[in-house]
Design a protein around this motif. Structure first.
Motif, PDB file in Angstrom:
ATOM      1  N   GLY A 126     -55.287  30.856  44.664  1.00  0.00           N
ATOM      2  CA  GLY A 126     -55.928  29.617  44.258  1.00  0.00           C
ATOM      3  C   GLY A 126     -57.227  29.768  43.508  1.00  0.00           C
ATOM      4  O   GLY A 126     -57.848  28.748  43.178  1.00  0.00           O
ATOM      5  N   ALA A 127     -57.664  30.985  43.203  1.00  0.00           N
ATOM      6  CA  ALA A 127     -58.951  31.165  42.523  1.00  0.00           C
ATOM      7  C   ALA A 127     -58.913  30.612  41.104  1.00  0.00           C
ATOM      8  O   ALA A 127     -59.839  29.909  40.667  1.00  0.00           O
ATOM      9  CB  ALA A 127     -59.326  32.643  42.512  1.00  0.00           C
ATOM     10  N   VAL A 128     -57.836  30.924  40.369  1.00  0.00           N
ATOM     11  CA  VAL A 128     -57.728  30.445  38.987  1.00  0.00           C
ATOM     12  C   VAL A 128     -57.639  28.912  38.964  1.00  0.00           C
ATOM     13  O   VAL A 128     -58.256  28.251  38.118  1.00  0.00           O
ATOM     14  CB  VAL A 128     -56.508  31.085  38.301  1.00  0.00           C
ATOM     15  CG1 VAL A 128     -56.317  30.511  36.904  1.00  0.00           C
ATOM     16  CG2 VAL A 128     -56.672  32.598  38.232  1.00  0.00           C
ATOM     17  N   ALA A 129     -56.885  28.346  39.892  1.00  0.00           N
ATOM     18  CA  ALA A 129     -56.753  26.890  39.935  1.00  0.00           C
ATOM     19  C   ALA A 129     -58.086  26.223  40.258  1.00  0.00           C
ATOM     20  O   ALA A 129     -58.411  25.175  39.685  1.00  0.00           O
ATOM     21  CB  ALA A 129     -55.690  26.493  40.952  1.00  0.00           C
ATOM     22  N   CYS A 130     -58.866  26.799  41.164  1.00  0.00           N
ATOM     23  CA  CYS A 130     -60.169  26.214  41.508  1.00  0.00           C
ATOM     24  C   CYS A 130     -61.126  26.261  40.329  1.00  0.00           C
ATOM     25  O   CYS A 130     -61.825  25.276  40.042  1.00  0.00           O
ATOM     26  CB  CYS A 130     -60.762  26.952  42.699  1.00  0.00           C
ATOM     27  SG  CYS A 130     -59.918  26.656  44.257  1.00  0.00           S
ATOM     28  N   ILE A 131     -61.152  27.379  39.611  1.00  0.00           N
ATOM     29  CA  ILE A 131     -62.058  27.494  38.464  1.00  0.00           C
ATOM     30  C   ILE A 131     -61.656  26.511  37.367  1.00  0.00           C
ATOM     31  O   ILE A 131     -62.501  25.811  36.783  1.00  0.00           O
ATOM     32  CB  ILE A 131     -62.062  28.938  37.936  1.00  0.00           C
ATOM     33  CG1 ILE A 131     -62.654  29.879  38.997  1.00  0.00           C
ATOM     34  CG2 ILE A 131     -62.862  29.040  36.644  1.00  0.00           C
ATOM     35  CD1 ILE A 131     -62.581  31.344  38.624  1.00  0.00           C
ATOM     36  N   ALA A 132     -60.352  26.434  37.093  1.00  0.00           N
ATOM     37  CA  ALA A 132     -59.897  25.512  36.050  1.00  0.00           C
ATOM     38  C   ALA A 132     -60.169  24.063  36.435  1.00  0.00           C
ATOM     39  O   ALA A 132     -60.536  23.240  35.582  1.00  0.00           O
ATOM     40  CB  ALA A 132     -58.409  25.728  35.787  1.00  0.00           C
ATOM     41  N   SER A 133     -60.005  23.718  37.692  1.00  0.00           N
ATOM     42  CA  SER A 133     -60.248  22.352  38.127  1.00  0.00           C
ATOM     43  C   SER A 133     -61.727  21.993  38.067  1.00  0.00           C
ATOM     44  O   SER A 133     -62.084  20.849  37.748  1.00  0.00           O
ATOM     45  CB  SER A 133     -59.717  22.155  39.554  1.00  0.00           C
ATOM     46  OG  SER A 133     -59.916  20.842  39.997  1.00  0.00           O
TER      47      SER A 133
END
Length: 315
Positions: free
Chosen positions: A122-129
């Motif tokens: 979920g790191a990429v999703a958190c940064i993009a969000s």
């Protein structure tokens, strides 16, 4: 609030979901999917115990892809963007134009979700969000979708303040049929927020609304009545009429006798006595009409009603 414009040039006011609510929904979904994967893996382990290691590995990979990739795609497609976690958090996946998603949108989101959510925890999703203005992850960007909030806290409706007691029933004869709904809404919004306005600005708004209301009713502005009190009294009169119509007994005519009572003389009954008004009796004048001359006096020329604009704001 996100102002999305549809193909028909209709602006949709949607509230994009932010990272905390989306993360909670994803965690709930992953708990359900992982629990289902564990149960299925245990069942497949007993069912494939007689197979070799390569066959068991193939079955394990297939079950992983089916439950953690295929099932989320199928659920979002069939429910039009509402998985179990999103349903619990009041979220939904929609297209950029506000419409329901289709299979291709769910497929792109699910395929990129493997990289964003599973492989990187979920790191990429958190940064993009966090970087996106509308809280979208990479799967939403490539699929052309947006996660919005369906359950929006409702606004508290403020009651209209009651009119002064000396104005109760004074406008019962006022004709309110020509007043449009937009003017009623403007008057109600003013009355519920007039205590939050600057006194001078509020007085000017009350005078304008009262003049518009007088122009619609066709009656002259009442002398000595403040504009805000006039608005309160007229709104209260309209509410009273609406309540009377809503709670009128079934079969009762407006202003007539209630159902179950005879409208004419009953056969065999004694006739009711009739009363004649005294010679000097004159019915009271309704609101907006001029003074009624006494009986026997010379007729008085009708006085032309003044135009709207009788309400003036204080200096």
């Amino acid at each position: 609030m996100s102002d999305l414009v549809t193909g028909d040039a209709v602006v949709l006011g949607l509230r994009p979901a932010r990272l905390p609510s989306r993360a909670l929904a994803i965690v709930l979904d992953l708990v359900v999917y992982v629990a289902g994967y564990v149960i299925l893996s245990v069942g497949l382990a007993f069912a494939t115990s007689s197979l070799d290691a390569a066959a068991r590995a193939a079955v394990t990979v297939a079950s992983f892809v089916l439950l953690l990739v295929g099932v989320p795609i199928a659920v979002e497609t069939l429910t039009h963007g509402r998985s179990l976690g999103k349903l619990a958090c009041g979220l939904r996946v929609v297209r950029d134009d506000g419409g329901p998603i289709r299979f291709r949108h769910a497929l792109v989101r699910g395929a990129l979700g493997v990289v964003e959510l599973l492989m990187t925890f979920g790191a990429v999703a958190c940064i993009a969000s966090l970087v996106s203005a509308r809280g979208r992850r990479l799967g939403d960007v490539f699929a052309g979708t947006l996660v919005v909030r369906e359950r929006v806290p409702g606004a508290r409706v403020m009651p209209v303040p009651p009119p002064p007691p000396w104005l109760a029933g004074r406008f019962s004869g006022l004709d309110l049929s020509a007043v449009p709904d937009g003017l009623w809404l403007a008057v109600r919004q003013y009355l519920t927020r007039m205590n939050q306005l600057d006194p001078r600005v509020g007085a000017e708004m009350a005078a304008r609304l009262a003049d518009d209301l007088v122009a619609r009713t066709g009656a002259p502005a009442p002398a000595g009545v403040p504009a805000a009190a006039f608005l309160m009294a007229v709104v209260h009169e309209r509410q009273s009429r609406d309540a009377a119509r809503a709670f009128r007994p079934a079969g009762a005519a407006p202003g007539g006798a209630a159902a179950g009572y005879a409208q004419g003389p009953v056969a065999g009954a004694a006739p009711l006595p009739t009363y004649a008004p005294p010679a000097a009796y004159a019915p009271p004048a309704p609101y907006g009409a001029g003074p009624v001359p006494p009986v026997g006096a010379a007729p008085v020329a009708p006085v032309e009603a003044p135009r709207a604009g009788g309400f003036a704001p204080p200096a």
